[in-house]
Design a protein around this motif. Structure first.
Motif, PDB file in Angstrom:
ATOM      1  N   ALA A  54       0.807  -1.229   0.000  1.00 47.58           N
ATOM      2  CA  ALA A  54       0.000   0.000   0.000  1.00 47.58           C
ATOM      3  C   ALA A  54       0.837   1.273   0.000  1.00 47.58           C
ATOM      4  CB  ALA A  54      -0.972   0.021   1.180  1.00 47.58           C
ATOM      5  N   LYS A  55       2.153   1.157  -0.177  1.00 50.14           N
ATOM      6  CA  LYS A  55       3.017   2.333  -0.241  1.00 50.14           C
ATOM      7  C   LYS A  55       3.540   2.496  -1.673  1.00 50.14           C
ATOM      8  CE  LYS A  55       4.521   1.811   4.548  1.00 50.14           C
ATOM      9  NZ  LYS A  55       3.728   0.596   4.814  1.00 50.14           N
ATOM     10  N   PRO A  56       3.557   3.711  -2.204  1.00 51.29           N
ATOM     11  CA  PRO A  56       3.995   3.911  -3.592  1.00 51.29           C
ATOM     12  C   PRO A  56       5.472   3.578  -3.770  1.00 51.29           C
ATOM     13  CG  PRO A  56       3.721   6.020  -2.471  1.00 51.29           C
ATOM     14  CD  PRO A  56       3.186   4.986  -1.549  1.00 51.29           C
ATOM     15  N   VAL A  57       5.784   2.859  -4.872  1.00 50.63           N
ATOM     16  CA  VAL A  57       7.175   2.491  -5.137  1.00 50.63           C
ATOM     17  C   VAL A  57       7.642   2.852  -6.540  1.00 50.63           C
ATOM     18  CG1 VAL A  57       7.407   0.643  -3.422  1.00 50.63           C
ATOM     19  CG2 VAL A  57       6.435   0.123  -5.672  1.00 50.63           C
ATOM     20  N   ALA A  58       6.721   3.030  -7.493  1.00 54.79           N
ATOM     21  CA  ALA A  58       7.137   3.306  -8.869  1.00 54.79           C
ATOM     22  C   ALA A  58       5.926   3.721  -9.696  1.00 54.79           C
ATOM     23  CB  ALA A  58       7.800   2.072  -9.493  1.00 54.79           C
ATOM     24  N   GLY A  59       6.205   4.270 -10.868  1.00 59.30           N
ATOM     25  CA  GLY A  59       5.148   4.647 -11.800  1.00 59.30           C
ATOM     26  C   GLY A  59       5.409   4.053 -13.172  1.00 59.30           C
ATOM     27  N   MET A  60       4.418   4.183 -14.044  1.00 58.56           N
ATOM     28  CA  MET A  60       4.547   3.652 -15.401  1.00 58.56           C
ATOM     29  C   MET A  60       3.607   4.409 -16.322  1.00 58.56           C
ATOM     30  SD  MET A  60       4.055  -0.302 -16.710  1.00 58.56           S
ATOM     31  CE  MET A  60       2.351  -0.410 -16.136  1.00 58.56           C
ATOM     32  N   MET A  61       4.037   4.604 -17.564  1.00 53.78           N
ATOM     33  CA  MET A  61       3.206   5.250 -18.573  1.00 53.78           C
ATOM     34  C   MET A  61       3.445   4.583 -19.920  1.00 53.78           C
ATOM     35  SD  MET A  61       5.394   8.773 -19.034  1.00 53.78           S
ATOM     36  CE  MET A  61       6.033   8.715 -17.344  1.00 53.78           C
ATOM     37  N   HIS A 128       2.206  14.219  -4.027  1.00 51.12           N
ATOM     38  CA  HIS A 128       2.974  12.985  -4.236  1.00 51.12           C
ATOM     39  C   HIS A 128       4.410  13.200  -3.778  1.00 51.12           C
ATOM     40  CE1 HIS A 128       4.543   9.320  -5.825  1.00 51.12           C
ATOM     41  NE2 HIS A 128       5.226   9.906  -6.783  1.00 51.12           N
ATOM     42  N   LYS A 129       4.799  12.523  -2.699  1.00 54.37           N
ATOM     43  CA  LYS A 129       6.108  12.728  -2.086  1.00 54.37           C
ATOM     44  C   LYS A 129       7.184  11.800  -2.631  1.00 54.37           C
ATOM     45  CE  LYS A 129       4.081  15.648   0.666  1.00 54.37           C
ATOM     46  NZ  LYS A 129       4.203  17.116   0.437  1.00 54.37           N
ATOM     47  N   GLY A 130       6.795  10.812  -3.445  1.00 55.41           N
ATOM     48  CA  GLY A 130       7.777   9.873  -3.973  1.00 55.41           C
ATOM     49  C   GLY A 130       7.657   8.515  -3.307  1.00 55.41           C
ATOM     50  N   PHE A 131       8.779   7.812  -3.223  1.00 54.17           N
ATOM     51  CA  PHE A 131       8.771   6.473  -2.622  1.00 54.17           C
ATOM     52  C   PHE A 131       8.195   6.510  -1.210  1.00 54.17           C
ATOM     53  CE2 PHE A 131      12.826   6.505  -5.140  1.00 54.17           C
ATOM     54  CZ  PHE A 131      12.389   5.691  -6.156  1.00 54.17           C
TER      55      PHE A 131
END
Length: 259
Positions: A54-61, A128-131
């Motif tokens: 449940a914690k953000p680790v990466a993005g994709m497009m 959005h703070k990042g990792f």
């Protein structure tokens, strides 16, 4: 490293993937690292957020048609002012590839090429703070510029992003400098001028932490990934250079085979 709410200024704070196959990549990373993903609406270009516990680790497009910069992971460094960073990049011999732009509510971003040819992003966080986590199984653990012009890269990251540079090795055989932030060493610059073929440009690479490198590599192959360099032991752990089923390269790092 425990979970974190923000990244030190100048330090890696996010990675995202431009991919030629969104569905294929999402299925791969979810199965490979236990990630989950959510896709944003059209106003965000279908941007995908990956989460670990449940914690953000990466993005994709999705990669844009005709853009050769695809199936590539991009590292972003934290900044308090993306516009000021863009000016500093230009003043320090870098190239502004994408002018600062606002991502509604999330933050502000820009893309640059450093003087050695490495492409790197900058992220000015808002919501959005990042990792949300680093250095645990299935989460990003390390970031490294593989540079074909080491002597140009060092002052650039010092002057533009405020890195506290510390030389790890400075021999003819191996030159490596780390970036230290708030007493934490979070990134490195490797002199690859003699280690890579001439046609391979400078590039940033990310390392994902795993509990067992060999097991992770075997799983990656089962999921359709490719092993570019078999696992090897180093003083910093057991590593492997791999690619996802679409060809995007990254590194895996886990405990050394000797324990």
């Amino acid at each position: 490293m425990p979970t974190r709410d923000s990244a030190p200024l100048g330090a890696p704070c996010w990675v995202d993937l431009q991919t030629s196959g969104v569905d294929r990549a999402a299925a791969f990373y979810d199965a490979m690292f236990g990630w989950t993903h959510e896709t944003s609406g059209e106003e965000y270009g279908g941007y995908v957020m990956f989460f670990k516990d449940a914690k953000p680790v990466a993005g994709m497009m999705p990669g844009e048609p005709g853009n050769p910069y695809v199936d590539v992971w991009t590292t972003y460094l934290a900044t308090a002012d993306a516009d000021a960073t863009a000016k500093a990049v230009a003043d320090s011999g870098g190239q502004v590839m994408m002018e600062p732009m606002t991502v509604p509510a999330a933050g502000r971003m820009a893309m640059f090429m450093d003087p050695s040819g490495g492409v790197v992003g900058a992220w000015q966080p808002a919501e959005h703070k990042g990792f949300g986590v680093m250095g645990e199984h299935g989460a990003p653990a390390w970031f490294e510029l593989v540079s074909k012009n080491y002597d140009a890269a060092l002052p650039f990251y010092r002057d533009v992003f405020g890195w506290n540079l510390e030389s790890l090795s400075d021999t003819d055989e191996f030159r490596y400098t780390t970036g230290k932030f708030d007493d934490n060493v979070l990134a490195g610059i490797f002199d690859a001028s003699t280690a890579m073929p001439a046609e391979v440009p400078s590039h940033w690479q990310m390392f994902v932490q795993v509990d067992n490198t060999d097991d992770a590599v075997a799983k990656l192959v089962e999921l359709g990934g490719t092993v570019l360099r078999d696992p090897w032991d180093s003083e910093h752990g057991r590593m492997a250079n791999v690619a996802d089923p679409n060809g995007a390269q990254f590194m895996i790092v886990g405990p050394s085979a000797a324990g």
